[in-house]
Design a protein around this motif. Structure first.
Motif, PDB file in Angstrom:
ATOM      1  N   GLU A  41      24.078  30.587  33.904  1.00 48.48           N
ATOM      2  CA  GLU A  41      23.688  30.359  32.591  1.00 48.48           C
ATOM      3  C   GLU A  41      24.369  28.835  32.430  1.00 48.48           C
ATOM      4  O   GLU A  41      23.907  27.948  31.744  1.00 48.48           O
ATOM      5  CB  GLU A  41      24.529  31.200  31.526  1.00 48.48           C
ATOM      6  CG  GLU A  41      23.530  32.484  31.473  1.00 48.48           C
ATOM      7  CD  GLU A  41      24.039  33.557  32.342  1.00 48.48           C
ATOM      8  OE1 GLU A  41      23.875  34.890  32.140  1.00 48.48           O
ATOM      9  OE2 GLU A  41      24.937  33.367  33.323  1.00 48.48           O
ATOM     10  N   ASP A  42      25.731  28.658  33.055  1.00 52.02           N
ATOM     11  CA  ASP A  42      26.272  27.470  33.073  1.00 52.02           C
ATOM     12  C   ASP A  42      25.777  26.432  33.978  1.00 52.02           C
ATOM     13  O   ASP A  42      26.413  25.201  33.931  1.00 52.02           O
ATOM     14  CB  ASP A  42      27.811  27.490  33.040  1.00 52.02           C
ATOM     15  CG  ASP A  42      28.255  28.398  34.273  1.00 52.02           C
ATOM     16  OD1 ASP A  42      27.685  28.473  35.068  1.00 52.02           O
ATOM     17  OD2 ASP A  42      29.440  28.222  34.357  1.00 52.02           O
ATOM     18  N   ALA A  43      24.828  26.656  34.899  1.00 50.59           N
ATOM     19  CA  ALA A  43      24.220  25.826  35.799  1.00 50.59           C
ATOM     20  C   ALA A  43      22.705  25.481  35.442  1.00 50.59           C
ATOM     21  O   ALA A  43      22.149  25.096  36.433  1.00 50.59           O
ATOM     22  CB  ALA A  43      24.383  26.403  37.018  1.00 50.59           C
ATOM     23  N   THR A  44      22.580  25.675  34.383  1.00 50.47           N
ATOM     24  CA  THR A  44      21.118  25.401  33.616  1.00 50.47           C
ATOM     25  C   THR A  44      21.008  24.159  33.239  1.00 50.47           C
ATOM     26  O   THR A  44      21.929  23.360  32.932  1.00 50.47           O
ATOM     27  CB  THR A  44      20.646  26.480  32.750  1.00 50.47           C
ATOM     28  OG1 THR A  44      21.514  26.557  31.461  1.00 50.47           O
ATOM     29  CG2 THR A  44      20.605  27.917  33.676  1.00 50.47           C
ATOM     30  N   HIS A  45      19.687  23.822  32.632  1.00 48.22           N
ATOM     31  CA  HIS A  45      19.454  22.511  31.840  1.00 48.22           C
ATOM     32  C   HIS A  45      18.516  22.875  30.724  1.00 48.22           C
ATOM     33  O   HIS A  45      17.588  23.817  31.015  1.00 48.22           O
ATOM     34  CB  HIS A  45      18.560  21.512  32.717  1.00 48.22           C
ATOM     35  CG  HIS A  45      19.538  21.176  33.882  1.00 48.22           C
ATOM     36  ND1 HIS A  45      20.334  20.057  33.844  1.00 48.22           N
ATOM     37  CD2 HIS A  45      19.424  21.608  35.117  1.00 48.22           C
ATOM     38  CE1 HIS A  45      21.084  20.001  34.949  1.00 48.22           C
ATOM     39  NE2 HIS A  45      20.443  20.636  35.890  1.00 48.22           N
TER      40      HIS A  45
ATOM     41  N   ALA B  49      20.849  25.333  41.989  1.00 46.68           N
ATOM     42  CA  ALA B  49      22.159  26.059  41.061  1.00 46.68           C
ATOM     43  C   ALA B  49      22.912  27.137  41.862  1.00 46.68           C
ATOM     44  O   ALA B  49      23.874  27.429  41.227  1.00 46.68           O
ATOM     45  CB  ALA B  49      21.162  26.337  39.737  1.00 46.68           C
ATOM     46  N   LEU B  50      22.363  27.769  42.486  1.00 53.36           N
ATOM     47  CA  LEU B  50      22.773  28.950  43.305  1.00 53.36           C
ATOM     48  C   LEU B  50      24.082  28.323  44.082  1.00 53.36           C
ATOM     49  O   LEU B  50      25.059  29.145  44.482  1.00 53.36           O
ATOM     50  CB  LEU B  50      21.956  29.313  44.352  1.00 53.36           C
ATOM     51  CG  LEU B  50      20.467  30.105  43.546  1.00 53.36           C
ATOM     52  CD1 LEU B  50      19.491  30.400  44.642  1.00 53.36           C
ATOM     53  CD2 LEU B  50      21.158  31.473  43.145  1.00 53.36           C
ATOM     54  N   ALA B  51      24.198  27.082  44.428  1.00 55.83           N
ATOM     55  CA  ALA B  51      25.301  26.372  44.823  1.00 55.83           C
ATOM     56  C   ALA B  51      26.496  26.592  44.098  1.00 55.83           C
ATOM     57  O   ALA B  51      27.721  26.249  44.672  1.00 55.83           O
ATOM     58  CB  ALA B  51      24.916  24.890  45.484  1.00 55.83           C
ATOM     59  N   LYS B  52      26.480  27.149  42.871  1.00 52.72           N
ATOM     60  CA  LYS B  52      27.628  27.161  42.226  1.00 52.72           C
ATOM     61  C   LYS B  52      28.535  28.297  42.757  1.00 52.72           C
ATOM     62  O   LYS B  52      29.725  28.079  42.627  1.00 52.72           O
ATOM     63  CB  LYS B  52      27.051  27.896  40.582  1.00 52.72           C
ATOM     64  CG  LYS B  52      28.235  28.482  39.742  1.00 52.72           C
ATOM     65  CD  LYS B  52      27.508  29.141  38.855  1.00 52.72           C
ATOM     66  CE  LYS B  52      28.689  29.739  38.005  1.00 52.72           C
ATOM     67  NZ  LYS B  52      28.240  30.745  36.748  1.00 52.72           N
TER      68      LYS B  52
ATOM     69  N   ASP C 270      11.921  26.186  41.955  1.00 55.68           N
ATOM     70  CA  ASP C 270      12.739  26.013  40.797  1.00 55.68           C
ATOM     71  C   ASP C 270      12.219  26.941  39.577  1.00 55.68           C
ATOM     72  O   ASP C 270      11.186  27.171  39.614  1.00 55.68           O
ATOM     73  CB  ASP C 270      12.696  24.528  40.172  1.00 55.68           C
ATOM     74  CG  ASP C 270      13.556  23.750  41.131  1.00 55.68           C
ATOM     75  OD1 ASP C 270      14.320  23.962  41.982  1.00 55.68           O
ATOM     76  OD2 ASP C 270      13.680  22.410  41.025  1.00 55.68           O
ATOM     77  N   CYS C 271      13.345  27.291  38.659  1.00 58.35           N
ATOM     78  CA  CYS C 271      12.745  28.197  37.597  1.00 58.35           C
ATOM     79  C   CYS C 271      12.370  27.297  36.374  1.00 58.35           C
ATOM     80  O   CYS C 271      13.398  26.963  35.446  1.00 58.35           O
ATOM     81  CB  CYS C 271      13.756  29.092  37.250  1.00 58.35           C
ATOM     82  SG  CYS C 271      13.673  30.280  35.797  1.00 58.35           S
ATOM     83  N   ASP C 272      11.351  26.827  36.373  1.00 61.64           N
ATOM     84  CA  ASP C 272      10.918  25.693  35.274  1.00 61.64           C
ATOM     85  C   ASP C 272       9.442  25.897  35.151  1.00 61.64           C
ATOM     86  O   ASP C 272       8.667  26.567  36.122  1.00 61.64           O
ATOM     87  CB  ASP C 272      11.485  24.381  35.397  1.00 61.64           C
ATOM     88  CG  ASP C 272      10.827  23.537  36.490  1.00 61.64           C
ATOM     89  OD1 ASP C 272       9.798  24.124  37.287  1.00 61.64           O
ATOM     90  OD2 ASP C 272      11.665  22.842  37.142  1.00 61.64           O
ATOM     91  N   PRO C 273       8.826  25.484  34.202  1.00 63.60           N
ATOM     92  CA  PRO C 273       7.478  25.715  33.965  1.00 63.60           C
ATOM     93  C   PRO C 273       6.539  24.899  34.785  1.00 63.60           C
ATOM     94  O   PRO C 273       5.740  25.195  35.311  1.00 63.60           O
ATOM     95  CB  PRO C 273       7.128  24.911  32.359  1.00 63.60           C
ATOM     96  CG  PRO C 273       8.366  25.407  31.761  1.00 63.60           C
ATOM     97  CD  PRO C 273       9.366  25.266  32.695  1.00 63.60           C
TER      98      PRO C 273
ATOM     99  N   ILE D 122      18.631  33.854  36.486  1.00 63.21           N
ATOM    100  CA  ILE D 122      19.665  33.149  35.683  1.00 63.21           C
ATOM    101  C   ILE D 122      20.619  34.274  35.292  1.00 63.21           C
ATOM    102  O   ILE D 122      22.043  33.747  35.303  1.00 63.21           O
ATOM    103  CB  ILE D 122      19.128  32.354  34.620  1.00 63.21           C
ATOM    104  CG1 ILE D 122      18.109  31.319  35.106  1.00 63.21           C
ATOM    105  CG2 ILE D 122      20.171  31.715  33.786  1.00 63.21           C
ATOM    106  CD1 ILE D 122      17.435  30.553  34.158  1.00 63.21           C
ATOM    107  N   MET D 123      20.222  35.155  34.768  1.00 56.92           N
ATOM    108  CA  MET D 123      21.279  36.162  34.163  1.00 56.92           C
ATOM    109  C   MET D 123      21.951  37.042  35.486  1.00 56.92           C
ATOM    110  O   MET D 123      23.286  37.196  35.609  1.00 56.92           O
ATOM    111  CB  MET D 123      20.804  37.130  33.296  1.00 56.92           C
ATOM    112  CG  MET D 123      20.252  36.363  32.053  1.00 56.92           C
ATOM    113  SD  MET D 123      19.456  37.459  30.708  1.00 56.92           S
ATOM    114  CE  MET D 123      18.235  37.978  31.597  1.00 56.92           C
ATOM    115  N   ASP D 124      21.235  37.610  36.320  1.00 54.44           N
ATOM    116  CA  ASP D 124      21.694  38.461  37.179  1.00 54.44           C
ATOM    117  C   ASP D 124      22.593  37.685  38.346  1.00 54.44           C
ATOM    118  O   ASP D 124      23.520  38.322  38.790  1.00 54.44           O
ATOM    119  CB  ASP D 124      20.435  38.905  38.162  1.00 54.44           C
ATOM    120  CG  ASP D 124      19.542  39.879  37.408  1.00 54.44           C
ATOM    121  OD1 ASP D 124      20.128  40.301  36.417  1.00 54.44           O
ATOM    122  OD2 ASP D 124      18.387  40.160  38.005  1.00 54.44           O
TER     123      ASP D 124
END
Length: 389
Positions: A315-319, A363-366, A267-270, A309-311
């Motif tokens: 953006e609308d599937a983030t938290h 989120a890629l399941a978007k 996941d893209c988080d800290p 997230i941008m590529d």
């Protein structure tokens, strides 16, 4: 009655046939005997004995790109025998004695079992498991200076091994007969191979091109269900969060012996970046004494990245980043020698903080349930130079 039962257990244990010792077994026994001998000689000379252990913290590690993992520093702490330390001193020696017994009888104990064994030690028994875990960690830290880990001391973690699938044959042995067992990880049907808690005895045969270490079981199951590893020529492993000791050691041995690159997909988080990935690649401060055995310097970060997230228009599937996320990210930039040594990571973490969001693998399941198989992974794997270090 209790004394009678204890004698019965002791008699049964010593009656077990001694197995052939490995070189690591020999080193373990030598360490324990040498430690006991030093304590005895100090007592005979009327000198208070002491035991020295490496300091296990981020403040006592160093990191260089050439080494590739957090190295233990020279900081040491001493446990001298005194009125205040007599219990912990005795507990340390009792656990080392138990280790010696297990090596000689080809046995093992989990951390939980070791805690309960102490209930037969009278006033030397542990009050709770955190107390026994601390003493065991100190013993392992001392043993690490001689190239030994907890597994060589015959204490096994009670952690999940993690699931694995792909282009790999694991060579194990039958515990009763010693016969070779060949486990083909491409023939697991709808399931997967489970990495055992102890992996030193395993052998590997593989034609894989790389290893993909995956944070979530859900993503692993999707890739495995579609046999993605077959088309990619890969081995996939489900970490299920921060990778266990068995997972890290398994990946390290497999990567080293077959010169396989390791790509991390989290996941893209800290937490995914600073805990899961960082622990796999370079280890941690608290476990600095074992990093050289368990970390995977070949590992690289495939994704998910802030740039992804941008590529991939997520953006609308983030938290939103939570306060704990922000603190963890800022701490990494300020205090973590690994991230501070790599400008691409400094840029990526600052980018995440500026965006103020995090994104999960799912989120890629978007863009469709199998977008990750059909688009994301193929696209990322074509541009390995873009992987974060």
């Amino acid at each position: 009655m209790a004394k009678k039962a204890a004698k019965k257990v002791a008699k049964k244990t010593t009656a077990k046939k001694r197995a052939a010792l490995t070189s690591d077994d020999g080193k373990t026994l030598q360490l324990i005997d040498a430690t006991a001998d030093r304590v005895r000689r100090s007592i005979d000379r009327r000198i208070l004995p002491e035991l020295k252990f490496p300091v296990r913290s981020l403040s006592n590690v160093s990191y260089t790109k050439a080494t590739g993992y957090f190295e233990l520093g020279k900081g040491r702490k001493a446990r001298a025998l005194s009125v205040n330390t007599v219990k912990s001193f005795a507990q340390t020696l009792r656990l080392m004695s138990l280790s010696k017994e297990m090596v000689e009888n080809d046995d093992f104990a989990t951390k939980r079992e070791a805690y309960y064994v102490s209930k037969n030690w009278g006033e030397c028994r542990f009050k709770d498991q955190p107390e026994s875990d601390t003493v065991m960690d100190d013993i392992e830290a001392m043993a690490s200076l001689d190239g030994l880990s907890r597994e060589q001391l015959r204490y096994r973690p009670e952690e999940h091994g993690g699931a694995l699938a792909g282009e790999l044959v694991v060579i194990d042995r039958d515990k009763e007969t010693g016969a070779e067992l060949r486990i083909d990880c491409t023939q697991m049907g709808s399931g997967a191979y489970t990495i055992p808690s102890s992996v030193e005895h395993l052998g590997f045969e593989t034609k894989a091109k790389f290893i993909l270490a995956i944070e979530t079981a859900g993503m692993f199951n999707r890739l495995n269900d579609h046999a993605w590893w077959r088309k990619a020529g890969a081995i996939i492993i489900s970490m299920g969060g921060v990778p266990s000791r068995a997972q890290r050691r398994f990946v390290r041995r497999l990567s080293d012996e077959h010169k396989l690159p390791v790509y991390c997909f989290v996941d893209c988080d800290p937490y995914g970046i600073g805990n899961i990935y960082r622990t796999l690649k370079v280890g941690s401060g608290n476990a600095a004494h074992i990093n050289r055995f368990f970390c995977v310097p070949r590992a690289q970060y495939l994704g998910v990245t802030p740039q992804d997230i941008m590529d991939f228009q997520l953006e609308d599937a983030t938290h939103p980043l939570q306060p704990v996320d922000i603190k963890r990210a800022k701490d990494a930039l300020k205090n973590d020698p690994f991230f501070k040594s790599h400008k691409p990571w400094v840029t990526a973490i600052n980018q995440m903080l500026k965006m103020g969001v995090r994104a999960e693998q799912q989120a890629l399941a978007k863009w469709g349930l199998n977008f990750v198989i059909e688009e994301y992974l193929p696209r990322k794997l074509k541009d390995k130079k873009s992987f974060l270090p």
